[in-house]
Design a protein around this motif. Structure first.
Motif, PDB file in Angstrom:
ATOM      1  N   GLY A   4      43.497  40.338  31.250  1.00 36.29           N
ATOM      2  CA  GLY A   4      42.614  40.429  32.351  1.00 36.29           C
ATOM      3  C   GLY A   4      42.682  39.363  33.381  1.00 36.29           C
ATOM      4  O   GLY A   4      42.289  39.129  34.234  1.00 36.29           O
ATOM      5  N   VAL A  43      45.536  41.405  36.971  1.00 33.84           N
ATOM      6  CA  VAL A  43      44.134  41.545  37.749  1.00 33.84           C
ATOM      7  C   VAL A  43      45.177  41.416  39.122  1.00 33.84           C
ATOM      8  O   VAL A  43      45.298  42.787  39.676  1.00 33.84           O
ATOM      9  CB  VAL A  43      43.099  40.819  37.734  1.00 33.84           C
ATOM     10  CG1 VAL A  43      42.757  40.881  38.815  1.00 33.84           C
ATOM     11  CG2 VAL A  43      42.617  41.754  36.659  1.00 33.84           C
ATOM     12  N   SER A  94      40.055  46.793  41.218  1.00 31.75           N
ATOM     13  CA  SER A  94      41.123  45.751  39.965  1.00 31.75           C
ATOM     14  C   SER A  94      39.908  45.635  38.611  1.00 31.75           C
ATOM     15  O   SER A  94      40.284  45.118  38.255  1.00 31.75           O
ATOM     16  CB  SER A  94      41.993  45.012  40.604  1.00 31.75           C
ATOM     17  OG  SER A  94      42.834  45.324  40.835  1.00 31.75           O
ATOM     18  N   SER A  95      38.876  45.589  39.474  1.00 32.30           N
ATOM     19  CA  SER A  95      37.533  45.569  38.872  1.00 32.30           C
ATOM     20  C   SER A  95      37.023  46.831  37.540  1.00 32.30           C
ATOM     21  O   SER A  95      37.301  47.749  38.281  1.00 32.30           O
ATOM     22  CB  SER A  95      36.364  44.560  39.428  1.00 32.30           C
ATOM     23  OG  SER A  95      35.518  44.017  38.142  1.00 32.30           O
ATOM     24  N   GLU A 124      38.932  42.493  27.437  1.00 32.75           N
ATOM     25  CA  GLU A 124      39.858  42.469  29.099  1.00 32.75           C
ATOM     26  C   GLU A 124      38.685  42.999  29.571  1.00 32.75           C
ATOM     27  O   GLU A 124      38.910  42.470  31.258  1.00 32.75           O
ATOM     28  CB  GLU A 124      40.861  43.576  28.993  1.00 32.75           C
ATOM     29  CG  GLU A 124      41.571  43.582  29.757  1.00 32.75           C
ATOM     30  CD  GLU A 124      42.130  44.809  30.207  1.00 32.75           C
ATOM     31  OE1 GLU A 124      42.233  45.218  31.964  1.00 32.75           O
ATOM     32  OE2 GLU A 124      42.094  46.067  29.951  1.00 32.75           O
ATOM     33  N   ASN A 128      38.364  40.647  32.789  1.00 33.05           N
ATOM     34  CA  ASN A 128      39.174  41.313  33.811  1.00 33.05           C
ATOM     35  C   ASN A 128      38.146  40.979  35.233  1.00 33.05           C
ATOM     36  O   ASN A 128      38.180  40.812  36.646  1.00 33.05           O
ATOM     37  CB  ASN A 128      39.094  42.712  33.640  1.00 33.05           C
ATOM     38  CG  ASN A 128      39.592  43.375  34.966  1.00 33.05           C
ATOM     39  OD1 ASN A 128      38.768  43.835  35.561  1.00 33.05           O
ATOM     40  ND2 ASN A 128      41.178  43.712  35.237  1.00 33.05           N
ATOM     41  N   SER A 188      38.356  39.435  38.941  1.00 37.66           N
ATOM     42  CA  SER A 188      38.624  39.961  40.188  1.00 37.66           C
ATOM     43  C   SER A 188      37.108  39.266  41.083  1.00 37.66           C
ATOM     44  O   SER A 188      37.582  38.815  42.221  1.00 37.66           O
ATOM     45  CB  SER A 188      37.902  41.373  39.628  1.00 37.66           C
ATOM     46  OG  SER A 188      38.904  41.770  38.896  1.00 37.66           O
ATOM     47  N   GLY A 228      40.710  50.980  31.343  1.00 38.38           N
ATOM     48  CA  GLY A 228      40.804  50.111  32.541  1.00 38.38           C
ATOM     49  C   GLY A 228      40.036  51.509  33.967  1.00 38.38           C
ATOM     50  O   GLY A 228      40.576  50.597  34.430  1.00 38.38           O
TER      51      GLY A 228
END
Length: 520
Positions: free
Chosen positions: A109, A113, A149-150, A175, A179, A183, A384
């Motif tokens: 996480g 990122v 990346s989120s 995560e 995450n 972000s 993800g």
């Protein structure tokens, strides 16, 4: 009929759009209920599809002018919609599994990122000009990296069975929350750096700002959670009204979020840890009737907020103003969209598999009967790939002003974000169930987390580490054993000693049941 609707909307400019949107939200609930047994279609996909259908109808009624009922703004999301989503995630998290897998979750996480943001930023910075997409600044490229990346792990969590795959479920859920928080924190840190002079010092400044925001925001959330728990324990609101108990928890959580934003901290981190502390202490200080309703109310608020976001995304996909304003050819737009999806795939793989191997090395111990296998790693990687509400909100915050933009480049990025969210949610979301059924047959039960949670290593060690009653040689041996345990299994050692400290000092002050003593 159409003329009557127009006249009604003109007379009640605010009431009618809100009423229509609420009616569509109710339709999402009904259809989601009917599709509950079919896990191929989750709530996110249902909301997006209904939003697209509603947007088509509205676009037809407006003769192609607009597909919107309400105008979305980043303030609406960050002030009203995001707090209940993140607070509920912290309140509902399985704390034992979360903290037992804390290092692995933080690797994915936080470190993940940074790796994903670096790859997406560098890749888009290099490839976009080659595709004919110009106009983004250095800060905007960095923002693009954090935006994409989120993750949104809802699709995978709805397919995974927590009882059959407790370790995997805990990692994916943990995560996903960390995450999103990372972000947003990284996005805010990027807004403060001087991108005109990017060098090694800038990198250290970015990391320093991130650590400051992360630590101070967490501390603020912990403080509010403890203050709320202590207030509920000492004042006993439930003797007069159980409504006050629920109200004070909701208001204190929201106040922690707003105060964090006022201090230029991360409200998302603050309210997440505030939720964890409230569920750990404050929830046990309310009456039994309040306990029954508290979790359901928080879950309801989070569900409505998430459905609202995805419903709007479905409508916004048909916003003709943004499509016309983009001024990019269809080929260039599709090429930039394909590039972003490719970079998401690569950026995700670049950290999931190496960090999984590193996690297995850290947890190399007989107590962990099953490490993260390659199949587990593929599921974590796939979980993800979907992008959701946070990506949309960050994109609107970066490239619009109150949901409106007149810049072709900004409009192109908003359009790209919407396409990526739609594609990853619909395509990857539909493929999630067959992939998991293929990799993890339901009759196979992952007991690794049970093995982790059933016993902590060397639980027969006496606390505290040093005792005034024992001899010096006994204390030295005890310290050596504890130190070796900390080196071998840092997470479990910390969790073991924290549980002892929590039972002895924290719970008597802030509330909650005392843990049962471990078996020697």
């Amino acid at each position: 009929m159409f003329e009557f609707v127009r006249n009604l909307a003109h007379e009640h400019e605010q009431v009618v759009p809100i009423s229509v949107f609420v009616a569509i939200l109710c339709l999402c609930l009904v259809i989601g209920h009917l599709l509950e047994e079919n896990r191929w279609v989750n709530e996110s996909i249902t909301a997006i599809l209904i939003g697209g259908i509603a947007g088509t109808v509205i676009l037809f009624l407006n003769k192609g002018k607009s597909s919107h009922i309400l105008r979305f703004s980043e303030e609406l999301f960050f002030i009203y919609l995001l707090p209940p989503i993140i607070f509920n995630a912290g309140f509902q998290v399985k704390k034992k599994q979360f903290f037992q897998n804390f290092i692995t979750i933080m690797l994915f996480g936080v470190i993940g990122v940074f790796i994903s943001t670096s790859i997406i930023t560098a890749g888009s910075w290099w490839l976009f000009p080659k595709l004919g997409f110009f106009g983004l600044t250095a800060r905007e490229y960095l923002a693009v990296g954090t935006i994409f990346s989120s993750t949104d792990t809802v699709c995978t969590l709805q397919v995974l069975h927590q009882d059959e795959n407790p370790l995997l479920y805990s990692l994916v859920f943990g995560e996903g929350v960390v995450n999103d928080a990372t972000s947003v924190v990284l996005f805010n840190a990027i807004q403060k750096i001087d991108v005109s002079r990017i060098n090694s010092r800038t990198s250290f400044q970015l990391i320093g700002d991130f650590i400051y925001l992360f630590s101070t925001s967490t501390a603020l959330g912990v403080t509010f959670g403890l203050v709320t728990a202590y207030s509920l324990k000492t004042l006993y609101f439930g003797r007069h009204s159980t409504v006050r108990e629920l109200a004070i928890m909701v208001l204190m959580a929201y106040l922690s979020y707003m105060l964090a934003e006022l201090l230029d901290l991360s409200g998302i981190l603050t309210v997440f840890f505030c939720g964890i502390l409230m569920s750990h202490y404050a929830w046990y200080n309310v009456t039994e009737s309040s306990r029954i309703t508290t979790r359901h109310i928080f879950a309801m608020m989070s569900f409505v907020a998430e459905t609202f976001i995805f419903l709007y995304v479905g409508m916004d996909a048909l916003d003709m103003e943004k499509w016309k304003m983009t001024r990019l050819s269809v080929g260039t737009l599709m090429a930039s969209f394909g590039t972003l999806v490719f970079l998401i795939l690569v950026g995700r793989a670049a950290f999931v598999f190496p960090l999984s191997a590193f996690s297995n090395y850290l947890n190399k111990h007989p107590d962990r009967s099953k490490p993260l296998t390659f199949r587990h790693q593929v599921v974590i990687w796939w979980a993800g790939l979907m992008r959701g509400a946070v990506s949309i909100a960050l994109a609107f915050k970066q490239f619009t002003f109150s949901g409106v933009t007149w810049d072709p480049v900004n409009a192109a990025m908003i359009t790209n974000t919407i396409i990526v969210v739609l594609f990853t949610t619909l395509v990857f979301g539909f493929l999630t169930k067959p992939l998991i059924l293929c990799l993890l047959p339901q009759h196979v039960t992952d007991t690794s987390d049970e093995a982790q949670g059933s016993k902590s290593p060397k639980e027969d060690i006496t606390l505290p580490l040093l005792s005034f009653e024992g001899s010096a040689s006994t204390n030295i041996l005890r310290a050596k054993d504890s130190l070796s345990m900390l080196i071998e299994r840092p997470v479990y050692t910390i969790h073991f000693y924290w549980r002892k400290f929590d039972d002895r000092y924290m719970r008597p002050i802030f509330g909650g049941p005392i843990s049962s003593p471990p078996e020697c």
